[in-house]
Structures are given as structure tokens and as C-alpha cells.
Design an enzyme around this catalytic site. Structure first.
Site, PDB file in Angstrom:
ATOM      1  N   ARG A   1     -34.960   0.370   1.377  1.00 62.94           N
ATOM      2  CA  ARG A   1     -36.155   0.713   0.589  1.00 62.94           C
ATOM      3  C   ARG A   1     -37.380   0.921   1.463  1.00 62.94           C
ATOM      4  NH1 ARG A   1     -33.150  -2.706  -2.217  1.00 62.94           N
ATOM      5  NH2 ARG A   1     -34.243  -4.503  -1.366  1.00 62.94           N
TER       6      ARG A   1
ATOM      7  N   GLU B   1     -29.519 -17.371   4.884  1.00 66.14           N
ATOM      8  CA  GLU B   1     -29.286 -18.676   4.258  1.00 66.14           C
ATOM      9  C   GLU B   1     -27.942 -19.247   4.757  1.00 66.14           C
ATOM     10  OE1 GLU B   1     -29.585 -18.308   0.086  1.00 66.14           O
ATOM     11  OE2 GLU B   1     -29.459 -20.476  -0.260  1.00 66.14           O
TER      12      GLU B   1
HETATM   13  P1  AMP Z   1     -36.442 -11.489   4.285  1.00 60.43           P
HETATM   14  O1  AMP Z   1     -35.772 -11.181   5.605  1.00 60.43           O
HETATM   15  O2  AMP Z   1     -35.989 -12.803   3.715  1.00 60.43           O
HETATM   16  O3  AMP Z   1     -37.945 -11.394   4.383  1.00 60.43           O
HETATM   17  O4  AMP Z   1     -35.935 -10.403   3.240  1.00 60.43           O
HETATM   18  C1  AMP Z   1     -36.517  -9.156   3.199  1.00 60.43           C
HETATM   19  C2  AMP Z   1     -35.531  -8.068   2.876  1.00 60.43           C
HETATM   20  O5  AMP Z   1     -34.678  -8.398   1.799  1.00 60.43           O
HETATM   21  C3  AMP Z   1     -36.282  -6.809   2.468  1.00 60.43           C
HETATM   22  O6  AMP Z   1     -35.667  -5.686   3.072  1.00 60.43           O
HETATM   23  C4  AMP Z   1     -36.206  -6.784   0.961  1.00 60.43           C
HETATM   24  O7  AMP Z   1     -36.036  -5.474   0.489  1.00 60.43           O
HETATM   25  C5  AMP Z   1     -35.001  -7.670   0.620  1.00 60.43           C
HETATM   26  N1  AMP Z   1     -35.317  -8.675  -0.425  1.00 60.43           N
HETATM   27  C6  AMP Z   1     -35.346 -10.022  -0.257  1.00 60.43           C
HETATM   28  N2  AMP Z   1     -35.634 -10.665  -1.387  1.00 60.43           N
HETATM   29  C7  AMP Z   1     -35.820  -9.711  -2.324  1.00 60.43           C
HETATM   30  C8  AMP Z   1     -36.169  -9.732  -3.734  1.00 60.43           C
HETATM   31  N3  AMP Z   1     -36.399 -10.878  -4.405  1.00 60.43           N
HETATM   32  N4  AMP Z   1     -36.289  -8.546  -4.375  1.00 60.43           N
HETATM   33  C9  AMP Z   1     -36.063  -7.385  -3.722  1.00 60.43           C
HETATM   34  N5  AMP Z   1     -35.733  -7.295  -2.416  1.00 60.43           N
HETATM   35  C10 AMP Z   1     -35.606  -8.433  -1.712  1.00 60.43           C
END
Ligand code: AMP
Length: 176
Positions: free
Chosen positions: A63, A100
Site C-alpha cells: 500500500r 510478533e
Molecule cells: P509495523 O512494522 O508493525 O509498523 O507494521 C506496518 C506494516 O504493516 C505496514 O506496511 C502496514 O500497511 C501494515 N499494518 C500493520 N498493522 C496494520 C493495521 N492495523 N491495518 C492496516 N495495515 C497494517
């Protein structure tokens, strides 16, 4: 900015239990469905970075590509895609980050950036900050400077700024 933030808050759709139980997925497709709102998002990033000497937009699959591609084109700078492991066809550099359960990796083409580049790392959403941090490390491996990490959505209740404290972080809408 406050107006755009509120419009985004009202437009982004919560999808409970996707892709797995307990996760509330922030669906940005209603934003993309509104050409006016999509344009305002890209314009907000463009206004912020136009005068900052940015030489490339680095965006994270998948995205992030939607916003990153439009922003790079609007700013007239190169677009650099970051992908999950083994998706890019040419020589790559790679960075691993914690999930996780277990680990994952992101990759960038080895010739995508170099010394003297000043980049904005862009994704649709930051949750724990692991993906963005690994992406910033990729940029630095290639000698580039990270000007800012930019997101449409920040899940502030997961405290991504703790992990990303080394970098400036900017988001258009925050969920507490
Ligand atoms: P993080 O590495 O934990 O910051 O996760 C970020 C990535 O996971 C991004 O590319 C987001 O598009 C996706 N992502 C994580 N959590 C969500 C959520 N609740 N809704 C949509 N996309 C998410």
C-alpha cells in the site's frame, strides 16, 4: 492539516479481525475511492517535502506504493520500491526485523540509492514501526540520509515512535 486529518479519520474504514482475530485493519481503499481526498493526501506530503532537498521517495510494499508512486511523480524525484524478501529481480540489500512471532526481511535494489541521497520513507500505516525501521536501515546501508519517515496513519497506541526515535516521524492521522 487538522481538516485533512479529520476527513481521513472519518473516511478510513476499520475492518475487525482481518487478517486474523484481534487485529483491526485500517482500510485505506475508501480514501483511494475519493480522487479529491487522495489528491489532498499527496499534496500534503508534497507541500511538506518540496523544499527539503529530497532526492527520492522510498516506499514499502504494497500500500505504500500507492501513495509513494503518486508522491514521487508529483515531486519529480525517483521512486524506490522496498519489497519483502526475494521479490526484487536484481542485486539487493536486505534488513531483517522482528515480528510478533519470528522475523521478516525487506529488500531494496543495491543500486537504488547512494551517498548524497536524501530520502523520505513512506508507508500507508505505522504500527510497531519495525518495517519502517528496517527500511530506514536499508537506505542508510546504501549511504542515503533519511530525512523523515512519513505515514498516512499512525497507530499511536502501539508507540511506534519509541522504536523510531532516531528519525523524524510524520503522520497525517493518529489513532490513540
Ligand atoms: P509495523 O512494522 O508493525 O509498523 O507494521 C506496518 C506494516 O504493516 C505496514 O506496511 C502496514 O500497511 C501494515 N499494518 C500493520 N498493522 C496494520 C493495521 N492495523 N491495518 C492496516 N495495515 C497494517
Amino acid at each position: 492539516m487538522a481538516e485533512l486529518s479529520e476527513k481521513l479519520r472519518r473516511t478510513i474504514r476499520d475492518v475487525p479481525d482481518f487478517p486474523k482475530p484481534g487485529i483491526i485493519f485500517k482500510d485505506i481503499t475508501p480514501v483511494l475511492k475519493s480522487p479529491e481526498l487522495f489528491r489532498k493526501v499527496i499534496q500534503a506530503f508534497c507541500d511538506r517535502y518540496r523544499e527539503k532537498g529530497v532526492t527520492a521517495i522510498v516506499a514499502i510494499e504494497s500500500r505504500g506504493f500507492i501513495f509513494g508512486g503518486a508522491l514521487a511523480e508529483r515531486m519529480g524525484v525517483p521512486f524506490v520500491p522496498v519489497r519483502k524478501k526475494s521479490k526484487l529481480p536484481y542485486k539487493t540489500v536486505s534488513a531483517t526485523y522482528e515480528l510478533e512471532y519470528g522475523t521478516d526481511s525487506v529488500e531494496m535494489h543495491a543500486d537504488a540509492l547512494g551517498q548524497g541521497d536524501r530520502v523520505v520513507v513512506l508507508d500507508d500505516l505505522v504500527a510497531t514501526g519495525g518495517t519502517a525501521q528496517a527500511t530506514a536501515r536499508l537506505c542508510e546501508q546504501l549511504g542515503a540520509e533519511v530525512v523523515e519517515l512519513a505515514f498516512v496513519i499512525e497507530l499511536a497506541f502501539l508507540h511506534p515512535r519509541k522504536k523510531l526515535s532516531k528519525y523524524p516521524v510524520f503522520s497525517l492521522v493518529t489513532f490513540d
